[in-house]
Design an enzyme around this catalytic site. Structure first.
Site, PDB file in Angstrom:
ATOM      1  N   LYS A 119       0.827  -1.215   0.000  1.00  0.00           N
ATOM      2  CA  LYS A 119       0.000   0.000   0.000  1.00  0.00           C
ATOM      3  C   LYS A 119       0.858   1.261   0.000  1.00  0.00           C
ATOM      4  O   LYS A 119       0.502   2.238  -0.646  1.00  0.00           O
ATOM      5  CB  LYS A 119      -0.964   0.006   1.195  1.00  0.00           C
ATOM      6  CG  LYS A 119      -2.078  -1.014   1.029  1.00  0.00           C
ATOM      7  CD  LYS A 119      -3.333  -0.627   1.773  1.00  0.00           C
ATOM      8  CE  LYS A 119      -4.472  -1.561   1.375  1.00  0.00           C
ATOM      9  NZ  LYS A 119      -5.688  -1.353   2.130  1.00  0.00           N
ATOM     10  N   LYS A 201      -7.426  -9.396  -8.198  1.00  0.00           N
ATOM     11  CA  LYS A 201      -8.791  -9.466  -7.653  1.00  0.00           C
ATOM     12  C   LYS A 201      -9.583  -8.209  -8.022  1.00  0.00           C
ATOM     13  O   LYS A 201      -9.013  -7.130  -8.192  1.00  0.00           O
ATOM     14  CB  LYS A 201      -8.766  -9.689  -6.141  1.00  0.00           C
ATOM     15  CG  LYS A 201      -8.406  -8.486  -5.328  1.00  0.00           C
ATOM     16  CD  LYS A 201      -8.833  -8.667  -3.872  1.00  0.00           C
ATOM     17  CE  LYS A 201      -8.631  -7.334  -3.165  1.00  0.00           C
ATOM     18  NZ  LYS A 201      -9.237  -7.199  -1.892  1.00  0.00           N
ATOM     19  N   LYS A 204     -12.777  -2.398  -5.443  1.00  0.00           N
ATOM     20  CA  LYS A 204     -13.672  -1.251  -5.596  1.00  0.00           C
ATOM     21  C   LYS A 204     -12.926   0.048  -5.865  1.00  0.00           C
ATOM     22  O   LYS A 204     -13.517   1.010  -6.341  1.00  0.00           O
ATOM     23  CB  LYS A 204     -14.608  -1.122  -4.390  1.00  0.00           C
ATOM     24  CG  LYS A 204     -13.950  -0.945  -3.033  1.00  0.00           C
ATOM     25  CD  LYS A 204     -15.021  -0.768  -1.960  1.00  0.00           C
ATOM     26  CE  LYS A 204     -14.780  -1.609  -0.726  1.00  0.00           C
ATOM     27  NZ  LYS A 204     -13.499  -1.434  -0.023  1.00  0.00           N
TER      28      LYS A 204
HETATM   29  N1  AQP Z   1     -12.564  -9.495  -5.489  1.00  0.00           N
HETATM   30  C1  AQP Z   1     -12.909 -10.021  -4.326  1.00  0.00           C
HETATM   31  N2  AQP Z   1     -13.278 -11.326  -4.254  1.00  0.00           N
HETATM   32  C2  AQP Z   1     -13.634 -11.855  -3.072  1.00  0.00           C
HETATM   33  N3  AQP Z   1     -13.700 -11.173  -1.919  1.00  0.00           N
HETATM   34  C3  AQP Z   1     -13.357  -9.872  -1.940  1.00  0.00           C
HETATM   35  N4  AQP Z   1     -13.319  -8.922  -0.974  1.00  0.00           N
HETATM   36  C4  AQP Z   1     -12.915  -7.755  -1.529  1.00  0.00           C
HETATM   37  N5  AQP Z   1     -12.703  -7.920  -2.844  1.00  0.00           N
HETATM   38  C5  AQP Z   1     -12.947  -9.224  -3.131  1.00  0.00           C
HETATM   39  C6  AQP Z   1     -13.662  -9.147   0.416  1.00  0.00           C
HETATM   40  O1  AQP Z   1     -14.404  -8.020   0.873  1.00  0.00           O
HETATM   41  C7  AQP Z   1     -14.096  -7.794   2.241  1.00  0.00           C
HETATM   42  C8  AQP Z   1     -13.736  -6.398   2.560  1.00  0.00           C
HETATM   43  O2  AQP Z   1     -12.946  -5.742   1.713  1.00  0.00           O
HETATM   44  P1  AQP Z   1     -12.342  -4.318   2.138  1.00  0.00           P
HETATM   45  O3  AQP Z   1     -13.240  -3.248   1.717  1.00  0.00           O
HETATM   46  O4  AQP Z   1     -11.979  -4.243   3.580  1.00  0.00           O
HETATM   47  O5  AQP Z   1     -11.012  -4.218   1.402  1.00  0.00           O
HETATM   48  P2  AQP Z   1     -10.351  -5.051   0.313  1.00  0.00           P
HETATM   49  O6  AQP Z   1     -10.300  -6.488   0.660  1.00  0.00           O
HETATM   50  O7  AQP Z   1      -9.050  -4.347   0.034  1.00  0.00           O
HETATM   51  O8  AQP Z   1     -11.380  -4.880  -0.893  1.00  0.00           O
HETATM   52  P3  AQP Z   1     -11.282  -3.876  -2.089  1.00  0.00           P
HETATM   53  O9  AQP Z   1     -12.585  -3.887  -2.808  1.00  0.00           O
HETATM   54  O10 AQP Z   1     -10.067  -4.173  -2.918  1.00  0.00           O
HETATM   55  O11 AQP Z   1     -11.138  -2.519  -1.325  1.00  0.00           O
HETATM   56  P4  AQP Z   1     -10.254  -1.249  -1.611  1.00  0.00           P
HETATM   57  O12 AQP Z   1     -10.330  -1.065  -3.084  1.00  0.00           O
HETATM   58  O13 AQP Z   1     -10.962  -0.189  -0.815  1.00  0.00           O
HETATM   59  O14 AQP Z   1      -8.883  -1.551  -1.090  1.00  0.00           O
HETATM   60  C9  AQP Z   1     -12.994  -8.759   2.639  1.00  0.00           C
HETATM   61  O15 AQP Z   1     -13.611  -9.831   3.315  1.00  0.00           O
HETATM   62  C10 AQP Z   1     -12.430  -9.194   1.312  1.00  0.00           C
HETATM   63  O16 AQP Z   1     -11.875 -10.493   1.367  1.00  0.00           O
END
Ligand code: AQP
Length: 335
Positions: A119, A201, A204
């Site tokens: 990060k 993956k 968002k």
């Molecule tokens: N692509 C994915 N497939 C399966 N599970 C996913 N999760 C996120 N993306 C996928 C699951 O969502 C939960 C929370 O995610 P988060 O918001 O705390 O952060 P993250 O995992 O870093 O998800 P993002 O969407 O990639 O967020 P940003 O873009 O804000 O960093 C977790 O349970 C994760 O496993």
């Protein structure tokens, strides 16, 4: 609404950061499982808005997104009568416990967190101390509810290990205080990959909106994004995981229809990529329709939404306060 003050079910905690509108990755990887775990566990589900501030967010946007994410939790089937669902900043005990844990965590172990390295490489202009100490806040999120199981993806496993190390260290120094948590792999789980870079993956905060489908995307947007989804030049639809683009579409179809990859391959047998893409788009649209309808209803009822947030925070705080009191007393703090 009934509040469960005491329970014998094992505690579970999970959260999602309200950095942007949630994607179908968040739905199939987290929310859908959360909903199925509500009866088996004493579940705590939080909108992790304190964590979201490790990247710079506009305050008004963060406030709005926190409420919207909470509404989306409810719309996706998280039931405030069966689970403790809340916004992290509404429960100040998270930050109170963080300080106590911070004094029992070491710079060396925090420096080894691979997510910090990744990060900070991405946000070289904003390597704030919160990004570095974020795993301690995550440890506090878990330990403050004495949660036994933490549903996590591979990228968060290291943080659960750190939480265990801090909890064991604290228990050794001050006597039995914390339940030692364990990572938990849900029975059904799906990792949804980017539609544009299927080896990564779905995220968002992907700068390319064609990479993700938001839970609130309109049908025409979903159809358009699916049409642009990356496949390959082989033409045939098989369940080979090495063909990342096609495999991702098949697995999205599988989770939408609650079938296996083999079922999806059989469904699209003899068809082309155009049929695969439109079939997957239709399945996503059908899956999201009831969630979108319920979301609109919940969001329109501000009084209900605010009341649910207030009750969730009170219920979470009832548990969190007990832990913080115990910890502060053991450490010699008067409150
Ligand atoms: N692509 C994915 N497939 C399966 N599970 C996913 N999760 C996120 N993306 C996928 C699951 O969502 C939960 C929370 O995610 P988060 O918001 O705390 O952060 P993250 O995992 O870093 O998800 P993002 O969407 O990639 O967020 P940003 O873009 O804000 O960093 C977790 O349970 C994760 O496993």
């Amino acid at each position: 609404m009934e509040t469960t003050a005491t329970t014998t079910k094992p505690g579970i905690l999970s959260g999602i950061q309200p950095t942007s509108v949630l994607t179908i990755g968040n739905y199939f990887g987290a929310l859908k499982n959360w909903a199925t775990m509500q009866d088996e566990f004493d579940a705590y589900y939080m909108v992790a808005n304190l964590h979201a501030q490790t990247v710079k967010m506009d305050p008004a946007e963060l406030r709005r997104r926190s409420a919207e994410t909470f509404a989306l939790f409810l719309a996706a089937g998280i039931d405030p009568a069966r689970s403790t669902v809340f916004v992290q900043s509404h429960v100040p005990e998270h930050t109170q416990l963080t300080w106590a844990l911070m004094c029992n965590a070491y710079m060396g172990e925090l420096s080894r967190m691979t997510q910090f390295k990744e990060k900070s490489a991405k946000t070289a202009d904003n390597i704030n101390a919160g990004l570095f100490t974020y795993p301690v806040l995550m440890a506090a999120d878990i330990l403050v509810y004495q949660a036994k199981y933490i549903p996590v993806g591979a990228d968060q496993k290291q943080h659960v290990e750190l939480t265990r190390d801090i909890a064991i260290r604290f228990n050794n120094m001050y006597g039995e205080t914390f339940v030692i948590p364990e990572p938990y792999i849900p029975k059904i789980g799906a990792r949804v990959m980017s539609l544009q870079e299927p080896e990564k993956k779905m995220s968002k905060s992907d700068p390319n909106p064609n990479g993700y489908i938001r839970i609130l995307d309109e049908p025409d947007v979903i159809i358009k994004k699916l049409k642009r989804a990356v496949t390959d030049s082989e033409g045939e639809i098989t369940g080979n995981p090495e063909r990342a683009g096609v495999y991702n579409l098949l697995s999205i179809y599988s989770v939408c229809t609650n079938g296996s990859i083999e079922d999806s391959v059989a469904h699209f047998a003899g068809k082309g990529y155009g049929d695969l893409k439109s079939g997957v788009a239709d399945a996503i649209i059908e899956t999201l329709k009831p969630i979108q309808t319920e979301y609109a209803r919940v969001l329109a009822d501000k009084a209900y939404l605010n009341e649910m947030m207030k009750r969730g925070a009170e219920r979470a705080q009832a548990t969190a306060r007990k832990t913080v009191r115990k910890v502060y007393h053991k450490m010699g703090f008067d409150t």
